[in-house]
Scaffold this motif. Structure first.
Motif, PDB file in Angstrom:
ATOM      1  N   SER A 185      53.974  43.655  49.295  1.00  0.00           N
ATOM      2  CA  SER A 185      53.171  42.517  49.738  1.00  0.00           C
ATOM      3  C   SER A 185      51.715  42.680  49.342  1.00  0.00           C
ATOM      4  O   SER A 185      51.072  41.736  48.855  1.00  0.00           O
ATOM      5  CB  SER A 185      53.294  42.377  51.260  1.00  0.00           C
ATOM      6  N   SER A 186      51.167  43.875  49.524  1.00  0.00           N
ATOM      7  CA  SER A 186      49.771  44.132  49.175  1.00  0.00           C
ATOM      8  C   SER A 186      49.557  44.056  47.672  1.00  0.00           C
ATOM      9  O   SER A 186      48.528  43.553  47.199  1.00  0.00           O
ATOM     10  CB  SER A 186      49.364  45.514  49.704  1.00  0.00           C
ATOM     11  N   MET A 187      50.523  44.537  46.895  1.00  0.00           N
ATOM     12  CA  MET A 187      50.414  44.493  45.436  1.00  0.00           C
ATOM     13  C   MET A 187      50.467  43.060  44.929  1.00  0.00           C
ATOM     14  O   MET A 187      49.719  42.682  44.013  1.00  0.00           O
ATOM     15  CB  MET A 187      51.544  45.304  44.806  1.00  0.00           C
ATOM     16  N   LEU A 188      51.344  42.242  45.485  1.00  0.00           N
ATOM     17  CA  LEU A 188      51.434  40.850  45.061  1.00  0.00           C
ATOM     18  C   LEU A 188      50.114  40.116  45.319  1.00  0.00           C
ATOM     19  O   LEU A 188      49.674  39.297  44.486  1.00  0.00           O
ATOM     20  CB  LEU A 188      52.576  40.145  45.794  1.00  0.00           C
ATOM     21  N   GLU A 189      49.476  40.430  46.442  1.00  0.00           N
ATOM     22  CA  GLU A 189      48.183  39.820  46.738  1.00  0.00           C
ATOM     23  C   GLU A 189      47.124  40.285  45.748  1.00  0.00           C
ATOM     24  O   GLU A 189      46.316  39.484  45.251  1.00  0.00           O
ATOM     25  CB  GLU A 189      47.754  40.176  48.155  1.00  0.00           C
ATOM     26  N   ALA A 190      47.132  41.586  45.429  1.00  0.00           N
ATOM     27  CA  ALA A 190      46.151  42.122  44.485  1.00  0.00           C
ATOM     28  C   ALA A 190      46.363  41.579  43.077  1.00  0.00           C
ATOM     29  O   ALA A 190      45.396  41.284  42.361  1.00  0.00           O
ATOM     30  CB  ALA A 190      46.226  43.652  44.476  1.00  0.00           C
ATOM     31  N   LEU A 191      47.611  41.425  42.663  1.00  0.00           N
ATOM     32  CA  LEU A 191      47.900  40.928  41.314  1.00  0.00           C
ATOM     33  C   LEU A 191      47.489  39.470  41.136  1.00  0.00           C
ATOM     34  O   LEU A 191      47.385  38.987  40.002  1.00  0.00           O
ATOM     35  CB  LEU A 191      49.395  41.089  41.010  1.00  0.00           C
ATOM     36  N   GLY A 192      47.268  38.757  42.219  1.00  0.00           N
ATOM     37  CA  GLY A 192      46.839  37.372  42.130  1.00  0.00           C
ATOM     38  C   GLY A 192      45.332  37.195  42.126  1.00  0.00           C
ATOM     39  O   GLY A 192      44.836  36.066  42.055  1.00  0.00           O
ATOM     40  N   LYS A 193      44.579  38.284  42.188  1.00  0.00           N
ATOM     41  CA  LYS A 193      43.118  38.203  42.212  1.00  0.00           C
ATOM     42  C   LYS A 193      42.545  37.907  40.825  1.00  0.00           C
ATOM     43  O   LYS A 193      43.183  38.157  39.801  1.00  0.00           O
ATOM     44  CB  LYS A 193      42.531  39.523  42.741  1.00  0.00           C
ATOM     45  N   GLY A 194      41.308  37.417  40.834  1.00  0.00           N
ATOM     46  CA  GLY A 194      40.658  37.054  39.583  1.00  0.00           C
ATOM     47  C   GLY A 194      40.402  38.221  38.660  1.00  0.00           C
ATOM     48  O   GLY A 194      40.486  38.085  37.432  1.00  0.00           O
ATOM     49  N   TYR A 195      40.071  39.380  39.215  1.00  0.00           N
ATOM     50  CA  TYR A 195      39.765  40.526  38.344  1.00  0.00           C
ATOM     51  C   TYR A 195      40.994  40.999  37.578  1.00  0.00           C
ATOM     52  O   TYR A 195      40.876  41.613  36.511  1.00  0.00           O
ATOM     53  CB  TYR A 195      39.148  41.670  39.147  1.00  0.00           C
ATOM     54  N   ILE A 196      42.184  40.728  38.122  1.00  0.00           N
ATOM     55  CA  ILE A 196      43.404  41.080  37.404  1.00  0.00           C
ATOM     56  C   ILE A 196      43.581  40.160  36.189  1.00  0.00           C
ATOM     57  O   ILE A 196      43.953  40.616  35.091  1.00  0.00           O
ATOM     58  CB  ILE A 196      44.628  40.986  38.329  1.00  0.00           C
ATOM     59  N   LEU A 197      43.306  38.869  36.387  1.00  0.00           N
ATOM     60  CA  LEU A 197      43.361  37.941  35.259  1.00  0.00           C
ATOM     61  C   LEU A 197      42.362  38.327  34.185  1.00  0.00           C
ATOM     62  O   LEU A 197      42.645  38.244  32.980  1.00  0.00           O
ATOM     63  CB  LEU A 197      43.090  36.511  35.756  1.00  0.00           C
ATOM     64  N   THR A 198      41.174  38.778  34.608  1.00  0.00           N
ATOM     65  CA  THR A 198      40.151  39.211  33.649  1.00  0.00           C
ATOM     66  C   THR A 198      40.618  40.444  32.881  1.00  0.00           C
ATOM     67  O   THR A 198      40.433  40.539  31.659  1.00  0.00           O
ATOM     68  CB  THR A 198      38.842  39.523  34.383  1.00  0.00           C
TER      69      THR A 198
END
Length: 301
Positions: A185-198
């Motif tokens: 659950s925590s990883m899915l939330e982190a993977l949706g953050k903007g810095y991951i897209l960057t």
């Protein structure tokens, strides 16, 4: 019965509640936690006598639970809605729904009954128990596996490991499921953050994005739960220690509760409180190592 009034007067049981409580606090601050009737020693000595067994269990179980849960949770999130994700979620549901006492008894029936003592209960066999109480054996820590290594005693080490396998497996199967679900659950939330897209836009490998950028931030809630998990294990897992006759803090607390040994129960409660305060402090320190925002005083959003 004729001596009952004298006993009541001797221990101040006829005093008002606040006076009795103040007296008890004074004894606690001076290190006098009372007498443990069930084991025939002071509560303080009982804690130190049974703590090594529970610490040994926690030392083996906690890293296995935490690392396995983090790994499986990371893989499930990185492969969301794929076979890996579905498989880990099925395992999580299966593990979390297993009653500890039932699973422990099934393991005993298989590995101690069916396989004729392959993985026995208790901490040591009778032969190895005589070894650790012999004059030639030095008890450095009273943790059997560590003392066996320090004494260069291979048979003792193997015997101690045989006895600890089933309690560790029982605890791990149930607890890994919770850590895995939380990490996913925590990883899915982190993977949706903007810095991951960057990070992905910069062309970084997916392995680097997942393991270096996303997982580090996703570890914050997992660290919190892992701290409480270790504290719970170190406090003594009552059911597991009782099933496998693994005489640690949990087994002692169960004996005290069954026999209405009030002094032991109170001592066990105080030990729990002190340990959780210590673990909270360690968790706060770990926050600063995992998330620089905490170290810089910016807080965690």
């Amino acid at each position: 019965m004729a001596d009952l009034p004298a006993v009541i007067e001797q221990y101040g049981l006829d005093e008002p509640f606040f006076v009795q409580y103040g007296t008890w606090i004074g004894h606690v601050l001076s290190g006098n936690l009372g007498w443990s009737v069930v084991v025939g020693m002071s509560v303080w000595d009982a804690i130190w006598n049974f703590l090594p067994a529970t610490l040994e269990l926690a030392i083996f179980a906690a890293p296995l639970i935490i690392l396995t849960g983090i790994f499986l949770g990371t893989q499930a999130a990185a492969h969301k809605d794929r076979p890996v994700d579905h498989g880990t979620r099925v395992l999580a549901i299966f593990g979390w729904s297993l009653p500890t006492f039932w699973f422990g008894l099934i393991l005993l029936m298989i590995f101690y009954g069916f396989f004729r003592g392959l993985l026995p209960p208790g901490r040591l066999s009778i032969q190895m128990d005589l070894v650790i109480h012999s004059a030639d054996f030095i008890r450095y820590t009273h943790i059997n596996t560590i003392d066996a290594i320090l004494n260069l005693n291979g048979p003792l080490l193997l015997d101690a490991l045989r006895h600890i396998v089933l309690p560790v497996v029982t605890l791990s199967v149930v607890q890994v499921a919770f850590i895995m679900r939380l990490m996913r659950s925590s990883m899915l939330e982190a993977l949706g953050k903007g810095y991951i897209l960057t990070a992905r836009a910069k062309g970084l490998a997916e392995r680097v994005v997942v393991n270096k950028h996303a997982r580090r931030n996703a570890l914050i809630p997992v660290i919190t739960i892992s701290g409480y998990l270790f504290a719970g294990l170190a406090n003594g897992v009552v059911i597991t220690e009782t099933i496998f006759t693994y005489k640690g803090i949990g087994w002692w607390a169960w004996q005290a509760a069954v026999n209405l040994d009030i002094a032991s129960v109170l001592g066990f409660a105080l030990f729990n409180a002190a340990l959780f305060v210590l673990i909270n402090l360690v968790v706060d320190i770990l926050y600063t190592r995992v998330d620089p925002r905490v170290r810089l005083g910016q807080g965690v959003q």
